[in-house]
Design a protein around this motif. Structure first.
Motif, PDB file in Angstrom:
ATOM      1  N   GLY A 101       0.815  -1.218   0.000  1.00 56.99           N
ATOM      2  CA  GLY A 101       0.000   0.000   0.000  1.00 56.99           C
ATOM      3  C   GLY A 101       0.841   1.257   0.000  1.00 56.99           C
ATOM      4  O   GLY A 101       0.640   2.174  -0.820  1.00 56.99           O
ATOM      5  N   GLU A 102       1.813   1.323   0.895  1.00 55.03           N
ATOM      6  CA  GLU A 102       2.670   2.508   0.978  1.00 55.03           C
ATOM      7  C   GLU A 102       3.552   2.646  -0.258  1.00 55.03           C
ATOM      8  O   GLU A 102       3.781   3.750  -0.751  1.00 55.03           O
ATOM      9  N   MET A 103       4.036   1.501  -0.774  1.00 53.70           N
ATOM     10  CA  MET A 103       4.864   1.545  -1.976  1.00 53.70           C
ATOM     11  C   MET A 103       4.070   2.048  -3.175  1.00 53.70           C
ATOM     12  O   MET A 103       4.571   2.824  -4.002  1.00 53.70           O
ATOM     13  N   ALA A 104       2.815   1.611  -3.281  1.00 57.34           N
ATOM     14  CA  ALA A 104       1.974   2.058  -4.395  1.00 57.34           C
ATOM     15  C   ALA A 104       1.748   3.563  -4.320  1.00 57.34           C
ATOM     16  O   ALA A 104       1.750   4.255  -5.344  1.00 57.34           O
ATOM     17  N   LEU A 107       4.832   5.273  -5.387  1.00 53.21           N
ATOM     18  CA  LEU A 107       4.978   5.146  -6.834  1.00 53.21           C
ATOM     19  C   LEU A 107       4.158   6.212  -7.565  1.00 53.21           C
ATOM     20  O   LEU A 107       4.654   6.853  -8.502  1.00 53.21           O
ATOM     21  N   GLU A 108       2.922   6.449  -7.142  1.00 49.53           N
ATOM     22  CA  GLU A 108       2.076   7.471  -7.774  1.00 49.53           C
ATOM     23  C   GLU A 108       2.644   8.861  -7.541  1.00 49.53           C
ATOM     24  O   GLU A 108       2.658   9.700  -8.449  1.00 49.53           O
ATOM     25  N   GLU A 109       3.120   9.103  -6.315  1.00 50.16           N
ATOM     26  CA  GLU A 109       3.730  10.403  -6.023  1.00 50.16           C
ATOM     27  C   GLU A 109       4.979  10.611  -6.874  1.00 50.16           C
ATOM     28  O   GLU A 109       5.225  11.708  -7.395  1.00 50.16           O
ATOM     29  N   GLY A 110       5.752   9.562  -7.050  1.00 44.25           N
ATOM     30  CA  GLY A 110       6.959   9.657  -7.860  1.00 44.25           C
ATOM     31  C   GLY A 110       6.657   9.925  -9.315  1.00 44.25           C
ATOM     32  O   GLY A 110       7.397  10.663  -9.981  1.00 44.25           O
ATOM     33  N   LYS A 111       5.592   9.344  -9.812  1.00 42.85           N
ATOM     34  CA  LYS A 111       5.202   9.585 -11.214  1.00 42.85           C
ATOM     35  C   LYS A 111       4.829  11.047 -11.429  1.00 42.85           C
ATOM     36  O   LYS A 111       5.170  11.633 -12.468  1.00 42.85           O
ATOM     37  N   LEU A 112       4.153  11.626 -10.438  1.00 46.35           N
ATOM     38  CA  LEU A 112       3.792  13.038 -10.543  1.00 46.35           C
ATOM     39  C   LEU A 112       5.047  13.917 -10.520  1.00 46.35           C
ATOM     40  O   LEU A 112       5.159  14.886 -11.280  1.00 46.35           O
ATOM     41  N   GLU A 113       5.998  13.559  -9.635  1.00 49.80           N
ATOM     42  CA  GLU A 113       7.258  14.308  -9.567  1.00 49.80           C
ATOM     43  C   GLU A 113       8.023  14.180 -10.889  1.00 49.80           C
ATOM     44  O   GLU A 113       8.604  15.154 -11.378  1.00 49.80           O
ATOM     45  N   LEU A 114       8.019  12.982 -11.457  1.00 53.55           N
ATOM     46  CA  LEU A 114       8.719  12.754 -12.721  1.00 53.55           C
ATOM     47  C   LEU A 114       8.094  13.591 -13.843  1.00 53.55           C
ATOM     48  O   LEU A 114       8.804  14.178 -14.673  1.00 53.55           O
ATOM     49  N   GLU A 115       6.762  13.650 -13.844  1.00 50.89           N
ATOM     50  CA  GLU A 115       6.076  14.458 -14.859  1.00 50.89           C
ATOM     51  C   GLU A 115       6.397  15.934 -14.682  1.00 50.89           C
ATOM     52  O   GLU A 115       6.612  16.665 -15.667  1.00 50.89           O
ATOM     53  N   SER A 116       6.468  16.376 -13.431  1.00 53.55           N
ATOM     54  CA  SER A 116       6.801  17.773 -13.156  1.00 53.55           C
ATOM     55  C   SER A 116       8.214  18.115 -13.620  1.00 53.55           C
ATOM     56  O   SER A 116       8.454  19.184 -14.211  1.00 53.55           O
ATOM     57  N   ILE A 117       9.152  17.203 -13.389  1.00 55.13           N
ATOM     58  CA  ILE A 117      10.533  17.425 -13.825  1.00 55.13           C
ATOM     59  C   ILE A 117      10.606  17.501 -15.343  1.00 55.13           C
ATOM     60  O   ILE A 117      11.307  18.348 -15.923  1.00 55.13           O
ATOM     61  N   SER A 118       9.871  16.613 -16.018  1.00 54.47           N
ATOM     62  CA  SER A 118       9.865  16.599 -17.485  1.00 54.47           C
ATOM     63  C   SER A 118       9.310  17.912 -18.037  1.00 54.47           C
ATOM     64  O   SER A 118       9.844  18.467 -19.013  1.00 54.47           O
ATOM     65  N   ASN A 119       8.238  18.404 -17.413  1.00 53.16           N
ATOM     66  CA  ASN A 119       7.644  19.681 -17.861  1.00 53.16           C
ATOM     67  C   ASN A 119       8.620  20.835 -17.615  1.00 53.16           C
ATOM     68  O   ASN A 119       8.711  21.773 -18.431  1.00 53.16           O
ATOM     69  N   TYR A 162      19.433  15.029 -14.511  1.00 55.72           N
ATOM     70  CA  TYR A 162      20.021  14.103 -13.533  1.00 55.72           C
ATOM     71  C   TYR A 162      18.964  13.660 -12.523  1.00 55.72           C
ATOM     72  O   TYR A 162      18.844  12.481 -12.214  1.00 55.72           O
ATOM     73  N   ASN A 163      18.190  14.629 -12.019  1.00 57.91           N
ATOM     74  CA  ASN A 163      17.124  14.299 -11.053  1.00 57.91           C
ATOM     75  C   ASN A 163      16.091  13.367 -11.686  1.00 57.91           C
ATOM     76  O   ASN A 163      15.553  12.470 -11.022  1.00 57.91           O
ATOM     77  N   LYS A 164      15.846  13.567 -12.970  1.00 57.92           N
ATOM     78  CA  LYS A 164      14.885  12.706 -13.658  1.00 57.92           C
ATOM     79  C   LYS A 164      15.406  11.278 -13.736  1.00 57.92           C
ATOM     80  O   LYS A 164      14.645  10.316 -13.538  1.00 57.92           O
ATOM     81  N   THR A 165      16.710  11.139 -14.028  1.00 59.85           N
ATOM     82  CA  THR A 165      17.312   9.795 -14.098  1.00 59.85           C
ATOM     83  C   THR A 165      17.216   9.086 -12.752  1.00 59.85           C
ATOM     84  O   THR A 165      16.870   7.899 -12.671  1.00 59.85           O
ATOM     85  N   VAL A 166      17.551   9.819 -11.666  1.00 63.03           N
ATOM     86  CA  VAL A 166      17.473   9.244 -10.317  1.00 63.03           C
ATOM     87  C   VAL A 166      16.043   8.825  -9.996  1.00 63.03           C
ATOM     88  O   VAL A 166      15.801   7.742  -9.438  1.00 63.03           O
ATOM     89  N   LYS A 167      15.102   9.672 -10.322  1.00 67.07           N
ATOM     90  CA  LYS A 167      13.688   9.372 -10.036  1.00 67.07           C
ATOM     91  C   LYS A 167      13.228   8.175 -10.864  1.00 67.07           C
ATOM     92  O   LYS A 167      12.444   7.336 -10.373  1.00 67.07           O
ATOM     93  N   ASP A 168      13.693   8.061 -12.095  1.00 60.37           N
ATOM     94  CA  ASP A 168      13.337   6.909 -12.942  1.00 60.37           C
ATOM     95  C   ASP A 168      13.790   5.601 -12.289  1.00 60.37           C
ATOM     96  O   ASP A 168      13.039   4.624 -12.251  1.00 60.37           O
ATOM     97  N   ILE A 169      15.039   5.600 -11.789  1.00 57.52           N
ATOM     98  CA  ILE A 169      15.573   4.399 -11.127  1.00 57.52           C
ATOM     99  C   ILE A 169      14.761   4.065  -9.884  1.00 57.52           C
ATOM    100  O   ILE A 169      14.427   2.904  -9.625  1.00 57.52           O
ATOM    101  N   GLU A 170      14.438   5.082  -9.093  1.00 60.66           N
ATOM    102  CA  GLU A 170      13.663   4.875  -7.872  1.00 60.66           C
ATOM    103  C   GLU A 170      12.301   4.278  -8.170  1.00 60.66           C
ATOM    104  O   GLU A 170      11.849   3.341  -7.488  1.00 60.66           O
ATOM    105  N   LEU A 171      11.646   4.799  -9.203  1.00 60.70           N
ATOM    106  CA  LEU A 171      10.312   4.293  -9.553  1.00 60.70           C
ATOM    107  C   LEU A 171      10.384   2.877 -10.113  1.00 60.70           C
ATOM    108  O   LEU A 171       9.486   2.059  -9.877  1.00 60.70           O
ATOM    109  N   THR A 172      11.459   2.588 -10.865  1.00 61.12           N
ATOM    110  CA  THR A 172      11.633   1.229 -11.389  1.00 61.12           C
ATOM    111  C   THR A 172      11.780   0.225 -10.254  1.00 61.12           C
ATOM    112  O   THR A 172      11.209  -0.867 -10.285  1.00 61.12           O
ATOM    113  N   GLN A 173      12.562   0.594  -9.232  1.00 58.81           N
ATOM    114  CA  GLN A 173      12.742  -0.281  -8.074  1.00 58.81           C
ATOM    115  C   GLN A 173      11.448  -0.456  -7.297  1.00 58.81           C
ATOM    116  O   GLN A 173      11.144  -1.559  -6.819  1.00 58.81           O
TER     117      GLN A 173
END
Length: 395
Positions: A101-104, A107-119, A162-173
């Protein structure tokens, strides 16, 4: 390794055990040869003609060849356990499920952060393109200011990438942890225990679940620091029932663990002296034995382990290990023996047949089972007082 070589190695190592064994009988042989006295053992004990003979026994227990210990992943908790202690499991059996539950949520919070970094990266690249156009139309005096702004934005883009790459790895894990939240067994066995907290009484991580493999067993035995180096991998041994000494199983030592001393406070095993008493030692170690057959043995059964020196094969006559003989010449040799005045002397013996497998000679004449002999070592001299069977120096 053929039988002759294996048995010979076992016989040579027995010499080391005999030497080490005198520590439990009153002192070391090297000390005894410094003018204080020489330790001697009865021929009947050495050859086994007086009963059990000189035979160290070690406490052992039947255990599986493999033990699977599963520790909880850091930061994870168990949502549901599908098995219980004592239950048999197979390869692929579902054991427990992590709470995701907490991991999910992460994961959703990380996806939002990743989208924000991309924008943010997209926006900065657009700004850079605009500044490049304005710089081209600017006067020479104004170009420097545009160059500085562009370089600052480019550095910001690099940090964001760089932050996007780190966040990508974190979300993959995180996604991998969610996908593998259901843990399965990779061995066939029996669930030995389940520690619901995954921690010991001191708060240190321990195995959440322990599974004992079934099918292949081994003997885990315990010895002391004086005897551990007298054992070698590949040495033939005999496992003997504690209940019925006539029940035996043949095997070999396949592992000696000198890297992990046993906690004496929680360990009752150890070497058994020929008299059957426990020998207290400062440090103990485990060694492991595989048997030719485990028929009649049960998981957790306690046995004795002893070196296989042919004690199960009774031969007619007096057979002495070759390492007690010195100055051998054909059918003649000498041994160090205690005379009727309890003094050491070199005595001639006549040799008969030779057992190459056991590296033993049949003694035709010269000694009897009632005599006492010494293990050959440097510094022995005739006339030295002897110490019989770990007793006091004979007067």
């Amino acid at each position: 390794m053929n039988k002759k070589v294996v048995i010979t190695i076992g016989a040579v190592v027995l010499a080391g055990v005999i030497t080490a064994g005198v520590y439990f009988l009153g002192g070391s042989k090297s000390d005894a040869s410094n003018g204080e006295g020489v330790y001697v053992d009865s021929v009947s004990m050495i050859t086994g003609m007086g009963g059990i003979g000189l035979q160290n026994r070690f406490s052992g227990v039947v255990e599986p060849q493999e033990t699977l210990e599963i520790k909880l992943d850091s930061g994870k908790t168990v949502k549901e356990c599908y098995v219980e202690a004592g239950q048999e499991v197979s390869i692929g059996t579902e054991l427990f499920l992590y709470d995701t539950g907490e991991m999910a949520m992460k994961l959703e919070e990380g996806k939002l952060e990743l989208e924000s970094i991309s924008n943010e990266i997209l926006s900065m690249n657009r700004q850079i393109a605009t500044l490049e156009t304005e710089k081209a139309n600017a006067s020479d005096d104004g170009k420097l200011e545009y160059t500085i702004q562009i370089q600052n934005l480019q550095n910001s883009v690099k940090r964001a990438e760089y932050n996007k790459t780190v966040k990508d790895i974190e979300l993959t894990q995180l996604q991998k942890s969610i996908d593998t939240a259901k843990v399965t067994s990779n061995i066939q066995g029996v669930v030995k225990s389940i520690n619901k907290t995954g921690m010991d009484q001191y708060g240190q991580p321990v195995a959440y679940m322990t599974i004992l493999a079934t099918g292949e067993y081994r003997i885990k035995a315990t010895t002391n620091e004086q005897n551990i180096y007298a054992l070698t991998e590949g040495m033939p041994v005999i496992a003997r029932s504690r209940v019925d000494s006539t029940l035996t199983w043949n095997g070999t030592i396949n592992k000696i663990d000198t890297e992990s001393p046993v906690d004496n406070n929680n360990q009752n095993g150890g070497m058994m002296s020929p008299g059957g008493g426990n020998v207290e030692t400062a440090t103990k170690y485990h060694f492991y034995t595989t048997l030719d057959s485990y028929e009649g043995l049960m998981l957790g059964q306690h046995v004795f382990v002893e070196m296989n020196n042919g004690q199960g094969e009774q031969k007619e006559g007096l057979w002495l290990p070759s390492y007690y003989l010195v100055e051998m010449d054909g059918e003649n040799a000498f041994i160090w023996t205690a005379n009727d005045k309890d003094k050491l002397e070199k005595k001639a013996v006549t040799l008969g047949e030779y057992d190459a497998d056991m590296d033993q000679y049949k003694i035709v004449e010269g000694i009897t089972p009632q005599d006492y002999i010494a293990f050959p070592q440097e510094g022995l001299e005739e006339g030295t007082k002897v110490i019989k069977d770990g007793g006091e120096i004979a007067e």
